[in-house]
Design an enzyme around this catalytic site. Structure first.
Site, PDB file in Angstrom:
ATOM      1  N   ARG A  25      -8.073   2.677   0.335  1.00 55.48           N
ATOM      2  CA  ARG A  25      -6.743   2.896  -0.103  1.00 55.48           C
ATOM      3  C   ARG A  25      -6.524   3.649  -1.441  1.00 55.48           C
ATOM      4  O   ARG A  25      -5.806   3.224  -2.456  1.00 55.48           O
ATOM      5  CB  ARG A  25      -6.017   1.637  -0.284  1.00 55.48           C
ATOM      6  CG  ARG A  25      -5.633   1.038   1.200  1.00 55.48           C
ATOM      7  CD  ARG A  25      -4.544   1.989   1.983  1.00 55.48           C
ATOM      8  NE  ARG A  25      -4.000   1.517   3.402  1.00 55.48           N
ATOM      9  CZ  ARG A  25      -3.087   0.605   3.286  1.00 55.48           C
ATOM     10  NH1 ARG A  25      -2.201   0.378   2.210  1.00 55.48           N
ATOM     11  NH2 ARG A  25      -2.441   0.156   4.310  1.00 55.48           N
ATOM     12  N   ARG A  29       0.623   4.157  -3.088  1.00 58.18           N
ATOM     13  CA  ARG A  29       1.590   3.875  -3.973  1.00 58.18           C
ATOM     14  C   ARG A  29       1.337   3.634  -5.362  1.00 58.18           C
ATOM     15  O   ARG A  29       2.026   3.320  -6.157  1.00 58.18           O
ATOM     16  CB  ARG A  29       2.508   2.788  -3.160  1.00 58.18           C
ATOM     17  CG  ARG A  29       3.198   3.446  -2.132  1.00 58.18           C
ATOM     18  CD  ARG A  29       3.869   2.387  -1.469  1.00 58.18           C
ATOM     19  NE  ARG A  29       2.824   1.555  -0.700  1.00 58.18           N
ATOM     20  CZ  ARG A  29       3.046   0.593   0.122  1.00 58.18           C
ATOM     21  NH1 ARG A  29       4.176   0.265   0.412  1.00 58.18           N
ATOM     22  NH2 ARG A  29       1.978  -0.188   0.700  1.00 58.18           N
ATOM     23  N   ARG A  53       5.206  11.540  -1.430  1.00 61.82           N
ATOM     24  CA  ARG A  53       5.495  10.887  -0.432  1.00 61.82           C
ATOM     25  C   ARG A  53       7.086  10.740  -0.167  1.00 61.82           C
ATOM     26  O   ARG A  53       7.492  10.633   0.948  1.00 61.82           O
ATOM     27  CB  ARG A  53       4.962   9.214  -0.674  1.00 61.82           C
ATOM     28  CG  ARG A  53       5.327   8.412   0.283  1.00 61.82           C
ATOM     29  CD  ARG A  53       4.744   8.573   1.839  1.00 61.82           C
ATOM     30  NE  ARG A  53       5.431   7.596   2.522  1.00 61.82           N
ATOM     31  CZ  ARG A  53       6.294   7.859   3.304  1.00 61.82           C
ATOM     32  NH1 ARG A  53       7.205   8.948   3.243  1.00 61.82           N
ATOM     33  NH2 ARG A  53       6.856   6.765   4.047  1.00 61.82           N
ATOM     34  N   ASP A  66      -3.622   7.116   8.933  1.00 60.88           N
ATOM     35  CA  ASP A  66      -3.558   5.693   9.257  1.00 60.88           C
ATOM     36  C   ASP A  66      -4.392   5.120  10.361  1.00 60.88           C
ATOM     37  O   ASP A  66      -4.436   6.154  11.460  1.00 60.88           O
ATOM     38  CB  ASP A  66      -2.085   5.151   9.201  1.00 60.88           C
ATOM     39  CG  ASP A  66      -1.795   3.657   9.008  1.00 60.88           C
ATOM     40  OD1 ASP A  66      -1.955   3.379   7.858  1.00 60.88           O
ATOM     41  OD2 ASP A  66      -1.933   3.280  10.032  1.00 60.88           O
ATOM     42  N   TYR A  73      -2.151  -4.727  16.425  1.00 60.96           N
ATOM     43  CA  TYR A  73      -0.895  -4.288  15.892  1.00 60.96           C
ATOM     44  C   TYR A  73      -0.068  -3.727  17.437  1.00 60.96           C
ATOM     45  O   TYR A  73       0.995  -3.924  17.451  1.00 60.96           O
ATOM     46  CB  TYR A  73      -1.184  -3.038  15.087  1.00 60.96           C
ATOM     47  CG  TYR A  73      -1.392  -3.500  13.701  1.00 60.96           C
ATOM     48  CD1 TYR A  73      -0.385  -3.821  12.926  1.00 60.96           C
ATOM     49  CD2 TYR A  73      -2.734  -3.405  13.162  1.00 60.96           C
ATOM     50  CE1 TYR A  73      -0.750  -4.166  11.448  1.00 60.96           C
ATOM     51  CE2 TYR A  73      -3.070  -3.653  11.974  1.00 60.96           C
ATOM     52  CZ  TYR A  73      -2.282  -4.212  11.148  1.00 60.96           C
ATOM     53  OH  TYR A  73      -2.446  -4.570   9.815  1.00 60.96           O
TER      54      TYR A  73
END
Ligand code: CP3
Length: 347
Positions: free
Chosen positions: A29, A33, A42, A79, A155
């Site tokens: 990562r 952010r 973004r 992702d 998921y």
């Protein structure tokens, strides 16, 4: 052992069999952010998946952490949930909540998945990789990735991330044949996706199995080891020299068996794994990667220096890639990332 493909790239030298000092470093990562320049790019796109499928944006945010920190590897911006999306499942990312999927919980749901269009659907990610391989510095390795079938299945079945995976675990016990259908679909789609990433310029692959640690030993062998071994076999048949890193998070004592049985070339360790133990128990043919606590990276200061020094001491003289035990969190001060890089490189 891998052939010495590109001696200019420290991370590839490690996979080719060399002990490289200082160890190459990248961080899971590393785009995200915690970087103001990421947030600025973004903010221009509302949907996260659309953002992943826009090569201009994805190339830019992949390069941002390289410009700032000069990492030894770059990981393509995408992702793990692009696979369910490409299979036709509804996937959305909600602010403050993370991924939300239309859950699949029965045979009916499984039958709706369609693997035919996966490669076409993911074409923008291959385009991102092609551009990155032309644009990154010649000493930087380019990493492609995917989620491992078990973690992606979690998921797909749970429909969201905050879970202890109860529905997926129950389904795998209650109807093993049905669950196996899902795993087979994922093994096939993921292998084809990874092979295409290599054809587009990825030099190393990483498989993220973030939820591998919730399984019983039998289920771990069936749902983590077996599908990972299949993917390694299929990808290596098409791309024999590409190093593959596994990341079976929170699997502790099962990690040596995972390495032995799957044939991965490297294993990424979470911060709960004692490095000295891992170097003893895992054969030298497998490169270790890890495993600084991502919380230490938030805290910084002397505690961070001590954490880094401990890893440097234990990995001295070994084939090693410095990384975190899990991804960088948004509240991480970028200066702390720089502090780690400087400490590793002795500045
Ligand atoms: O720099 C990089 O590492 C490359 C990009 C990357 C992302 N996700 C971008 C991302 C990688 C390698 C991933 C892997 C990933 N995605 C995993 C495996 C690793 C892990 O963290 O366990 C998992 C489980 C996911 C699924 C996922 N994606 C979740 C649970 C979330 C929400 C949590 C969060 O941090 O927001 C995402 C969203 C996501 N993926 C973001 C980024 C930068 C943040 C979304 C945004 O910017 O709006």
């Amino acid at each position: 052992m891998m052939p010495k493909t590109n001696p200019e790239k420290p991370i590839l030298r490690v996979f080719a069999g060399d002990v490289v000092s200082p160890s190459p470093v990248w961080m899971m990562r590393q785009a995200g952010r915690y970087l103001p320049e990421y947030k600025a790019v973004r903010a221009k796109t509302s949907s996260f998946l659309e953002f992943c499928y826009t090569p201009d944006a994805a190339v830019e945010v992949t390069l941002q952490p390289l410009r700032r920190f000069g990492f030894d590897a770059s990981i393509v911006f995408a992702d793990i949930l692009v696979i369910p999306d490409a299979l036709g499942q509804k996937v959305a990312f909600k602010e403050g909540e993370g991924p939300v999927l239309d859950p699949i919980r029965d045979l009916e749901g499984l039958k709706k998945l369609n693997a035919d269009g996966v490669i076409t659907h993911l074409a923008p990610i291959f385009e991102t990789l092609k551009r990155l391989s032309a644009e990154i510095p010649k000493t930087t390795g380019l990493i492609g990735f995917a989620g491992s079938p078990w973690t992606v299945a979690v998921y797909m079945v749970e429909g969201r991330g905050r879970t202890d995976c109860e529905r997926a675990r129950a389904w795998a016990y209650r109807a093993p044949d049905e669950f196996q259908m899902l795993m087979d679909i994922l093994v096939d789609a993921t292998s084809r996706y990874l092979i295409e990433q290599v054809k587009s310029g990825a030099e190393i692959l990483q498989l993220f199995d973030s939820w591998a640690g919730v399984l019983s030993v039998d289920q771990f062998r069936k749902l983590v080891i077996k599908p990972t071994r299949r993917i390694v076999e299929i990808v290596k048949a098409a791309c024999p020299t590409v190093p593959i890193i596994g990341f079976p998070r929170q699997c502790g004592v099962m990690i040596p068996e995972f390495v032995r049985e799957t044939g991965v070339d490297g294993v990424s360790l979470d911060h709960g794994v004692p490095l000295d133990w891992a170097f003893r128990e895992i054969p030298e043919t497998c490169v270790l990667q890890g495993n600084l606590d991502n919380r230490l990276l938030v805290v910084g200061g002397d505690a961070l220096d001590r954490g880094v020094d401990d890893i440097l001491l234990k990995s001295k003289g070994r084939r090693f890639i410095f990384n975190l035990g899990h991804g960088i969190v948004p509240e991480t001060p970028p200066d702390h990332v720089q502090q780690v890089i400087d400490r590793i490189r002795g500045k």
